[in-house]
Structure formats: C-alpha cells, structure tokens
Design an enzyme around this catalytic site. Structure first.
Site, PDB file in Angstrom:
ATOM      1  N   ASN A  20      42.667  34.206  44.128  1.00 36.86           N
ATOM      2  CA  ASN A  20      42.813  35.648  43.772  1.00 36.86           C
ATOM      3  C   ASN A  20      41.198  36.178  43.255  1.00 36.86           C
ATOM      4  O   ASN A  20      41.145  35.925  42.248  1.00 36.86           O
ATOM      5  CB  ASN A  20      43.825  36.083  43.201  1.00 36.86           C
ATOM      6  CG  ASN A  20      43.774  37.552  42.814  1.00 36.86           C
ATOM      7  OD1 ASN A  20      43.198  38.201  43.200  1.00 36.86           O
ATOM      8  ND2 ASN A  20      44.533  37.874  41.661  1.00 36.86           N
ATOM      9  N   TRP A  21      40.699  36.800  44.267  1.00 35.70           N
ATOM     10  CA  TRP A  21      39.178  37.072  43.938  1.00 35.70           C
ATOM     11  C   TRP A  21      39.070  38.160  42.982  1.00 35.70           C
ATOM     12  O   TRP A  21      38.213  38.685  42.644  1.00 35.70           O
ATOM     13  CB  TRP A  21      38.338  37.278  45.014  1.00 35.70           C
ATOM     14  CG  TRP A  21      37.990  35.953  45.952  1.00 35.70           C
ATOM     15  CD1 TRP A  21      38.276  34.669  45.295  1.00 35.70           C
ATOM     16  CD2 TRP A  21      37.090  35.879  47.052  1.00 35.70           C
ATOM     17  NE1 TRP A  21      37.628  33.824  46.217  1.00 35.70           N
ATOM     18  CE2 TRP A  21      36.970  34.508  47.410  1.00 35.70           C
ATOM     19  CE3 TRP A  21      36.525  36.964  47.847  1.00 35.70           C
ATOM     20  CZ2 TRP A  21      36.156  34.154  48.334  1.00 35.70           C
ATOM     21  CZ3 TRP A  21      35.656  36.282  48.804  1.00 35.70           C
ATOM     22  CH2 TRP A  21      35.656  35.086  49.157  1.00 35.70           C
ATOM     23  N   LYS A  22      40.331  39.113  43.119  1.00 34.87           N
ATOM     24  CA  LYS A  22      40.211  40.433  42.360  1.00 34.87           C
ATOM     25  C   LYS A  22      39.252  41.376  43.196  1.00 34.87           C
ATOM     26  O   LYS A  22      39.004  41.084  44.107  1.00 34.87           O
ATOM     27  CB  LYS A  22      40.261  40.418  40.959  1.00 34.87           C
ATOM     28  CG  LYS A  22      41.325  39.224  40.482  1.00 34.87           C
ATOM     29  CD  LYS A  22      41.708  39.257  39.161  1.00 34.87           C
ATOM     30  CE  LYS A  22      42.654  38.147  38.612  1.00 34.87           C
ATOM     31  NZ  LYS A  22      42.913  38.100  37.548  1.00 34.87           N
ATOM     32  N   HIS A  50      50.908  41.633  41.083  1.00 33.17           N
ATOM     33  CA  HIS A  50      50.204  41.076  40.076  1.00 33.17           C
ATOM     34  C   HIS A  50      50.040  41.960  38.897  1.00 33.17           C
ATOM     35  O   HIS A  50      50.051  43.054  38.699  1.00 33.17           O
ATOM     36  CB  HIS A  50      48.687  41.238  40.604  1.00 33.17           C
ATOM     37  CG  HIS A  50      47.704  40.283  39.858  1.00 33.17           C
ATOM     38  ND1 HIS A  50      47.145  40.752  38.875  1.00 33.17           N
ATOM     39  CD2 HIS A  50      47.517  38.936  39.866  1.00 33.17           C
ATOM     40  CE1 HIS A  50      46.433  39.896  38.259  1.00 33.17           C
ATOM     41  NE2 HIS A  50      46.797  38.642  38.772  1.00 33.17           N
ATOM     42  N   GLU A  52      47.879  42.856  37.004  1.00 33.51           N
ATOM     43  CA  GLU A  52      47.078  44.083  36.746  1.00 33.51           C
ATOM     44  C   GLU A  52      47.422  45.144  37.593  1.00 33.51           C
ATOM     45  O   GLU A  52      46.835  46.394  37.134  1.00 33.51           O
ATOM     46  CB  GLU A  52      45.536  43.555  37.343  1.00 33.51           C
ATOM     47  CG  GLU A  52      44.882  42.682  36.161  1.00 33.51           C
ATOM     48  CD  GLU A  52      44.104  41.342  36.875  1.00 33.51           C
ATOM     49  OE1 GLU A  52      43.530  41.454  37.988  1.00 33.51           O
ATOM     50  OE2 GLU A  52      43.684  40.314  35.895  1.00 33.51           O
ATOM     51  N   GLU A  93      52.774  34.050  36.072  1.00 33.10           N
ATOM     52  CA  GLU A  93      51.447  34.193  35.390  1.00 33.10           C
ATOM     53  C   GLU A  93      51.819  34.952  34.068  1.00 33.10           C
ATOM     54  O   GLU A  93      51.812  36.331  34.063  1.00 33.10           O
ATOM     55  CB  GLU A  93      50.641  35.154  36.303  1.00 33.10           C
ATOM     56  CG  GLU A  93      50.356  34.598  37.709  1.00 33.10           C
ATOM     57  CD  GLU A  93      48.872  35.060  38.239  1.00 33.10           C
ATOM     58  OE1 GLU A  93      47.939  34.209  38.362  1.00 33.10           O
ATOM     59  OE2 GLU A  93      48.922  36.183  38.479  1.00 33.10           O
ATOM     60  N   GLY A 137      42.999  35.544  32.980  1.00 34.47           N
ATOM     61  CA  GLY A 137      41.427  35.891  32.669  1.00 34.47           C
ATOM     62  C   GLY A 137      41.144  35.629  31.070  1.00 34.47           C
ATOM     63  O   GLY A 137      40.145  36.272  30.749  1.00 34.47           O
ATOM     64  N   SER A 163      44.323  31.209  33.921  1.00 36.58           N
ATOM     65  CA  SER A 163      43.253  30.507  33.365  1.00 36.58           C
ATOM     66  C   SER A 163      43.059  29.088  33.887  1.00 36.58           C
ATOM     67  O   SER A 163      42.807  28.127  33.013  1.00 36.58           O
ATOM     68  CB  SER A 163      43.145  30.525  31.796  1.00 36.58           C
ATOM     69  OG  SER A 163      42.956  31.780  31.591  1.00 36.58           O
TER      70      SER A 163
HETATM   71  P1  PGA Z   1      42.610  33.906  35.978  1.00 41.58           P
HETATM   72  O1  PGA Z   1      43.545  35.088  36.863  1.00 41.58           O
HETATM   73  O2  PGA Z   1      42.448  32.629  36.838  1.00 41.58           O
HETATM   74  O3  PGA Z   1      41.244  34.691  35.778  1.00 41.58           O
HETATM   75  O4  PGA Z   1      43.317  33.830  34.676  1.00 41.58           O
HETATM   76  C1  PGA Z   1      44.663  34.408  37.627  1.00 41.58           C
HETATM   77  C2  PGA Z   1      45.281  35.719  38.322  1.00 41.58           C
HETATM   78  O5  PGA Z   1      45.059  36.838  37.672  1.00 41.58           O
HETATM   79  O6  PGA Z   1      45.875  35.282  39.388  1.00 41.58           O
END
Ligand code: PGA
Length: 246
Positions: free
Chosen positions: A7-9, A93, A95, A164, A170, A209
């Site tokens: 997931n590159w966001k 997600h 976010e 998650e 993150g 993470s």
């Molecule tokens: P992260 O993000 O690996 O940077 O913790 C994971 C995600 O949000 O899918």
C-alpha cells in the site's frame, strides 16, 4: 495462497512508479505459491497496469466510490478501476476512516459495490490504542466486520481482511505476532458465525509496521495469511525481501 500487498498511500509520481516497478520485477523471484499485489495511487494505476501486464503481479487501488458513475467530484469508480486492470481494492483503511471520516456504513456500501463489480476488496479493520487499553479490541474489530458484511453475509469468501491495529500503522511499532494471531483467530470465528459455509475462504492479513526483518516472524504463523505493507513497500528491494520472507 497467501497474499503480500503493498500500500503505497500518497507516494510516487508516474515516473517514480515506473522506475520502482521495473526494478521490482528485476529482483522479484518467480513464485507460484503466493500472490503479490501493488496498490499505487490512482494517478499511477495506468502506467503500473502497463508495466505489470503479463507478469502475474496484481494491481489494486487504495479506495473506490460505491456508485458506478455520476456527480461525485474527486471520486473514482469501480468500473474505472476494473478497466485499468485492478483486481483488488483496499476498503476502509484506517487513514480513510480516521483522517477522512469513513464510517462503517460507508465501508459497507463500498464492500457491496466491490462484490457487485467483481473486484476483490481488502477490508481493513483494527482498533485504536485507547480501544486496546480499554480491552475493547475484539468488540471494535467485530463491529467493523459485522457492519462491513451487512446485507452480503453470504459473500465473505469474496473478500480478504487486513487486521491493522491503528497504533501499529506507520509507527515502527508492530503488534507482536502472538497478539496478531490472537486477533486473527477471533476474526476467523466472527467470519464463521457470519457465513459458516465459507469457512477458511477469506484470507486474513496483518498490517502495521511490517518490515523485512519482522515479516518472517509474522509469516511463520499459519493464521497470518498475508501482509499489507505501507512504509516498507516503498522501496523495491525492501518489498521484494518481504515477499520472499516465507
Ligand atoms: P505501515 O502501513 O506498514 O507503514 O505501518 C501499513 C498500512 O497502513 O497498510
């Protein structure tokens, strides 16, 4: 088959996407026992679909709208994603939920739309730190899952779930593999209640993470059927190592 997803966001321009994917394809070993998925931002999907075409690496989007078309400024529909070669879409997600206010009900509409269009959703669920500290992890995750499948209970086999924990995303602080396994087992039970006939057909991924060092620790547990990787997927070497971690 286990699924390792990037997931590159909101990262990488079109040229950066092309450069990344060319390198990634150079170093990626040929696998027949795992699925590899890249979810770039919308603007990179077209170039990514061209570069990935015929390679077996799957393409997915990070979000979608639930209507097929119409007056929804700034949104992207599933038919648009399908035509460009997306077979997956990340839905709900953390976010999206916590920065952009997506509710469980909105997530449900998106899941229904994905099922109608035949694009496989990766439903993201997970508790906030205050939920965990209050002993509410199972309750929060169960509510998210039950509402997400509301009205489409019989189709759990057409969805994957990413557990998650919000506090692990993150932050560089992942859940322990044992804690993740506990929640994965719980999710499996909830799915069994929702749709007993499809038992075992929804993959449950861990995200938060994940990096090349800790990925093998997660993947050695049979309950963890894949990974959703943010930060550590932004570098092709690092993501290729994670794909190779089991
Ligand atoms: P992260 O993000 O690996 O940077 O913790 C994971 C995600 O949000 O899918």
């Amino acid at each position: 088959m286990r699924l390792i997803a990037a997931n590159w966001k909101m990262n990488k321009t079109v040229s950066e996407t092309e450069e990344y994917l060319r390198r990634f394809l150079e170093i990626l070993k040929p696998y027949e026992d795992r699925e590899v998925l890249i979810c770039p931002p919308f603007t990179s999907l077209y170039v990514a679909s061209r570069v990935l075409s015929g390679t077996g690496v799957r393409l997915g989007a990070q979000n979608c709208h639930y209507e097929r078309k119409g007056a929804f400024t700034g949104e992207v529909s599933l038919p648009m994603l399908k035509e460009i070669g997306c077979s997956y879409v990340i839905v709900g997600h953390s976010e999206r939920r916590h920065i952009f206010g997506e509710t469980d009900e909105l997530v449900n509409r998106k899941i229904i739309a994905c099922l109608e269009e035949g694009v496989r959703p990766i439903l993201c669920v997970g508790e906030k730190i205050e939920d965990r500290e209050a002993g509410m992890t199972f309750k929060v995750v169960e509510t998210q899952i039950r509402i997400a499948f509301s009205g489409v209970e019989g189709m759990t086999d057409r969805v994957d779930i990413a557990y998650e924990p919000v506090w692990a995303i993150g932050t560089g602080v992942p859940a322990s593999p044992e804690d993740a396994v506990e929640v994965h087992r719980f999710i499996r039970e909830v799915l069994r209640e929702i749709n007993p006939r499809a038992e075992g057909k929804t993959r449950i991924l861990y995200g938060g993470s994940v990096n090349p060092e800790n990925a093998p620790e997660f993947m050695k547990h049979g309950e963890i059927e894949g990974l959703l990787v943010g930060t550590a997927s932004l570098d092709p070497e690092s993501f290729a190592k994670i794909v190779d971690s089991f």
